[in-house]
Design a protein around this motif. Sequence first.
Motif, short mmCIF file in Angstrom:
data_model
loop_
_atom_site.label_atom_id
_atom_site.label_comp_id
_atom_site.label_asym_id
_atom_site.label_seq_id
_atom_site.Cartn_x
_atom_site.Cartn_y
_atom_site.Cartn_z
N GLN A 141 -1.95 2.42 10.75
CA GLN A 141 -3.22 1.72 10.57
C GLN A 141 -3.01 0.36 9.94
N SER A 142 -2.07 0.24 9.06
CA SER A 142 -1.87 -1.01 8.34
C SER A 142 -1.01 -2.00 9.12
N ARG B 190 0.82 -1.20 0.00
CA ARG B 190 0.00 0.00 0.00
C ARG B 190 0.86 1.27 0.00
N GLU C 206 -1.21 6.19 7.92
CA GLU C 206 -1.60 5.02 7.13
C GLU C 206 -0.73 3.82 7.46
N THR D 108 0.24 12.01 6.88
CA THR D 108 -0.74 11.09 6.31
C THR D 108 -0.13 9.71 6.11
N THR D 109 1.08 9.67 5.59
CA THR D 109 1.76 8.40 5.35
C THR D 109 2.02 7.68 6.67
#
Length: 76
Positions: free
Chosen positions: A41-42, A3, A38, A34-35
């Motif tokens: 979250q992953s 991702r 993310e 933002t990265t």
Amino acid sequence: MQRLPQLQLQRRQAGRVNGGRVDEGMKLSTIQKTTEEECKQSGMTKELQTLHNLLKLLVQDLTTRVKKVSISSFLL
């Protein structure tokens, strides 16, 4: 884990569409935040930390083995 590269590619393409510049609203710090979110979250952060810890253990093991071999060859 694929991702993150996809997101980076999308952001690069967005920059090209805008004439090589990123919009004022999409500054570098915003992209980084933002990265990071993310990644968290992953679960990628945990995976990377695990890999880092395994690498440290490998280096420690190899260092110990090399020291043992060099000491034993020195004594002979």
